[in-house]
Design an enzyme around this catalytic site. Sequence first.
Site, mmCIF file in Angstrom:
data_model
loop_
_atom_site.group_PDB
_atom_site.id
_atom_site.type_symbol
_atom_site.label_atom_id
_atom_site.label_comp_id
_atom_site.label_asym_id
_atom_site.label_seq_id
_atom_site.Cartn_x
_atom_site.Cartn_y
_atom_site.Cartn_z
ATOM 1 N N TYR A 53 45.342 23.318 -3.984
ATOM 2 C CA TYR A 53 46.274 22.400 -3.303
ATOM 3 C C TYR A 53 46.438 21.085 -4.059
ATOM 4 C CZ TYR A 53 46.717 25.788 0.346
ATOM 5 O OH TYR A 53 47.005 26.952 1.010
ATOM 6 N N ARG A 56 49.191 21.857 -6.409
ATOM 7 C CA ARG A 56 50.512 21.913 -5.757
ATOM 8 C C ARG A 56 50.954 20.512 -5.331
ATOM 9 N NH1 ARG A 56 50.346 26.543 -1.505
ATOM 10 N NH2 ARG A 56 52.558 26.018 -1.269
ATOM 11 N N GLN A 88 58.789 25.957 6.599
ATOM 12 C CA GLN A 88 57.529 26.629 6.288
ATOM 13 C C GLN A 88 56.891 25.947 5.083
ATOM 14 O OE1 GLN A 88 57.965 31.220 6.644
ATOM 15 N NE2 GLN A 88 59.983 30.432 6.110
ATOM 16 N N ASN A 89 57.669 25.101 4.422
ATOM 17 C CA ASN A 89 57.206 24.486 3.180
ATOM 18 C C ASN A 89 56.228 23.342 3.465
ATOM 19 O OD1 ASN A 89 58.973 26.247 1.979
ATOM 20 N ND2 ASN A 89 60.613 24.728 1.734
ATOM 21 N N HIS A 106 53.879 24.801 8.922
ATOM 22 C CA HIS A 106 52.695 25.214 8.145
ATOM 23 C C HIS A 106 51.943 24.014 7.597
ATOM 24 C CE1 HIS A 106 54.640 29.417 7.380
ATOM 25 N NE2 HIS A 106 54.164 29.291 8.601
ATOM 26 N N CYS A 114 40.127 16.629 8.885
ATOM 27 C CA CYS A 114 38.671 16.830 8.854
ATOM 28 C C CYS A 114 38.336 18.099 9.638
ATOM 29 C CB CYS A 114 37.942 15.642 9.482
ATOM 30 S SG CYS A 114 36.150 15.898 9.554
ATOM 31 N N GLY A 172 66.412 30.375 2.240
ATOM 32 C CA GLY A 172 65.388 30.506 1.193
ATOM 33 C C GLY A 172 64.045 30.986 1.677
ATOM 34 N N ALA A 216 70.318 28.251 -3.582
ATOM 35 C CA ALA A 216 70.425 27.259 -2.497
ATOM 36 C C ALA A 216 71.206 26.017 -2.923
ATOM 37 C CB ALA A 216 69.025 26.873 -2.031
HETATM 38 C C1 BV8 Z 1 49.212 33.432 12.904
HETATM 39 C C2 BV8 Z 1 50.707 27.478 4.115
HETATM 40 C C3 BV8 Z 1 47.892 33.980 14.773
HETATM 41 C C4 BV8 Z 1 49.817 27.762 3.001
HETATM 42 C C5 BV8 Z 1 51.508 29.638 4.877
HETATM 43 C C6 BV8 Z 1 52.700 39.930 12.827
HETATM 44 C C7 BV8 Z 1 52.953 40.962 11.940
HETATM 45 C C8 BV8 Z 1 52.331 41.012 10.693
HETATM 46 C C9 BV8 Z 1 51.430 40.005 10.324
HETATM 47 C C10 BV8 Z 1 51.179 38.975 11.200
HETATM 48 C C11 BV8 Z 1 51.801 38.940 12.449
HETATM 49 N N1 BV8 Z 1 51.363 37.832 13.092
HETATM 50 C C12 BV8 Z 1 50.470 37.180 12.305
HETATM 51 C C13 BV8 Z 1 50.348 37.856 11.141
HETATM 52 C C14 BV8 Z 1 49.476 37.475 10.029
HETATM 53 C C15 BV8 Z 1 50.162 36.490 9.097
HETATM 54 C C16 BV8 Z 1 51.347 37.112 8.409
HETATM 55 O O1 BV8 Z 1 52.475 36.940 8.843
HETATM 56 N N2 BV8 Z 1 51.054 37.785 7.319
HETATM 57 C C17 BV8 Z 1 52.128 38.339 6.521
HETATM 58 C C18 BV8 Z 1 51.755 38.205 5.042
HETATM 59 C C19 BV8 Z 1 52.353 39.787 6.922
HETATM 60 N N3 BV8 Z 1 50.569 35.282 9.794
HETATM 61 C C20 BV8 Z 1 49.653 34.319 10.031
HETATM 62 O O2 BV8 Z 1 48.477 34.425 9.722
HETATM 63 C C21 BV8 Z 1 50.136 33.039 10.723
HETATM 64 N N4 BV8 Z 1 49.216 32.738 11.769
HETATM 65 O O3 BV8 Z 1 50.033 34.251 13.174
HETATM 66 O O4 BV8 Z 1 48.133 33.105 13.681
HETATM 67 C C22 BV8 Z 1 47.106 33.251 15.762
HETATM 68 C C23 BV8 Z 1 47.307 33.577 17.082
HETATM 69 C C24 BV8 Z 1 46.578 32.914 18.033
HETATM 70 C C25 BV8 Z 1 45.661 31.933 17.657
HETATM 71 C C26 BV8 Z 1 45.474 31.615 16.331
HETATM 72 C C27 BV8 Z 1 46.181 32.275 15.368
HETATM 73 C C28 BV8 Z 1 50.094 31.823 9.823
HETATM 74 C C29 BV8 Z 1 51.065 31.960 8.705
HETATM 75 C C30 BV8 Z 1 51.080 30.652 7.904
HETATM 76 C C31 BV8 Z 1 50.333 30.850 6.619
HETATM 77 N N5 BV8 Z 1 50.552 29.697 5.745
HETATM 78 N N6 BV8 Z 1 51.692 28.547 4.143
HETATM 79 C C32 BV8 Z 1 50.468 27.449 1.693
HETATM 80 O O5 BV8 Z 1 51.679 27.140 1.646
HETATM 81 O O6 BV8 Z 1 49.732 27.519 0.712
HETATM 82 S S1 BV8 Z 1 52.606 30.946 4.718
HETATM 83 C C33 BV8 Z 1 53.364 30.993 3.190
HETATM 84 O O7 BV8 Z 1 54.391 32.000 3.273
HETATM 85 C C34 BV8 Z 1 54.116 29.758 2.812
HETATM 86 O O8 BV8 Z 1 54.018 28.714 3.706
HETATM 87 C C35 BV8 Z 1 55.551 30.197 2.824
HETATM 88 O O9 BV8 Z 1 56.320 29.216 3.356
HETATM 89 C C36 BV8 Z 1 55.503 31.338 3.751
HETATM 90 C C37 BV8 Z 1 56.707 32.219 3.735
HETATM 91 O O10 BV8 Z 1 57.099 32.426 2.414
HETATM 92 P P1 BV8 Z 1 58.593 32.003 2.005
HETATM 93 O O11 BV8 Z 1 58.772 30.549 2.248
HETATM 94 O O12 BV8 Z 1 59.551 32.921 2.669
HETATM 95 O O13 BV8 Z 1 58.537 32.216 0.454
HETATM 96 P P2 BV8 Z 1 58.716 33.604 -0.329
HETATM 97 O O14 BV8 Z 1 58.278 33.388 -1.725
HETATM 98 O O15 BV8 Z 1 58.100 34.702 0.472
HETATM 99 O O16 BV8 Z 1 60.308 33.841 -0.310
HETATM 100 C C38 BV8 Z 1 61.139 32.953 -1.033
HETATM 101 C C39 BV8 Z 1 62.563 33.361 -0.722
HETATM 102 O O17 BV8 Z 1 63.438 32.449 -1.373
HETATM 103 C C40 BV8 Z 1 62.903 34.750 -1.238
HETATM 104 O O18 BV8 Z 1 63.639 35.444 -0.245
HETATM 105 C C41 BV8 Z 1 63.783 34.466 -2.462
HETATM 106 O O19 BV8 Z 1 64.781 35.455 -2.618
HETATM 107 C C42 BV8 Z 1 64.419 33.154 -2.080
HETATM 108 N N7 BV8 Z 1 64.795 32.321 -3.214
HETATM 109 C C43 BV8 Z 1 64.153 32.176 -4.399
HETATM 110 N N8 BV8 Z 1 64.826 31.284 -5.171
HETATM 111 C C44 BV8 Z 1 65.895 30.867 -4.444
HETATM 112 C C45 BV8 Z 1 65.883 31.517 -3.208
HETATM 113 N N9 BV8 Z 1 66.820 31.315 -2.264
HETATM 114 C C46 BV8 Z 1 67.810 30.431 -2.563
HETATM 115 N N10 BV8 Z 1 67.894 29.765 -3.735
HETATM 116 C C47 BV8 Z 1 66.965 29.964 -4.701
HETATM 117 N N11 BV8 Z 1 67.060 29.289 -5.861
#
Ligand code: BV8
Length: 232
Positions: A53, A56, A88-89, A106, A114, A172, A216
Amino acid sequence: MNRIVILTGAGVSAESGLGTFRDTGGLWSHYDLQQVATPQGFVRNPGLVHEFYNARRANMLEAAPNAAHLALARLQAEFAGEVLIVTQNIDDLHERAGSRAVLHMHGQLTGALCAACDHRWPAPREMAPDAPCPGCQVPNTRPDIVWFGEMPYHMDQIAAALARADLFVAVGTSGEVYPAAGFVDEARAAGVPTLEINLEPSGRPGRFDRVIAGPATQAVPAWVSRVIAQAP
Ligand code: BV8
């Protein structure tokens, strides 16, 4: 149309030079998500998590908002209705572009938390495992970021905004991380029209009512100009 809810993902910051996650060469192809973006990973190796981090945070400080961030800020300033940005960013580019109503579901790189006493303060440029919390002095500080398995922030406020929106726009984001990925389904269930603006359509066809494909920095300003021009 009075109330627009916009969900942004890493794609809106991609052209500012901040990495996406799941594109080719994205962050998750260089780092093991389990090691750097989970509470278990933090307990196991806080130094590696802070290193991830800190890097980043440095990238973010060197980056500048792009035309998409600026267009969304213009929409918030000029559109007569309400425009809520849910991001989400964890970068601060929406704020640096002039956006006001931004919910970081997020968390943010600019925040520190802390893990011992829940105290929050502005994050220093570099965080380290042995740095004491300014509140309780215990050296157990973390970035104020929501990891996998943790509950995202502002969920009640987001659900209420989705239920009363006139339009839901996802910009995005690959729509792979929940609960953010489910917002389009919540919007549709509430009868809210949905639009995706993405480099290419994400997810299954028909998930959004409309899709605008393109970078975007081109697609978002063009869409914002149309919305402002059509507004009564
Ligand atoms: C929770 C912080 C429960 C960290 C992040 C249901 C089904 C399946 C799984 C789950 C579910 N419910 C929960 C889960 C588990 C999990 C999950 O979803 N896993 C996934 C992998 C299947 N979710 C969680 O754990 C969440 N918590 O549900 O808690 C709970 C319940 C009760 C009590 C307590 C807890 C928490 C999720 C948050 C995790 N933290 N970020 C960090 O940033 O380091 S998530 C991480 O992914 C990032 O934040 C990011 O924002 C997020 C999503 O990614 P995107 O932003 O979409 O980025 P990505 O690269 O994937 O896509 C980019 C897009 O941009 C692409 O489409 C591309 O084509 C496009 N693009 C690229 N360039 C351009 C563009 N578009 C336009 N112009 C361009 N130039």
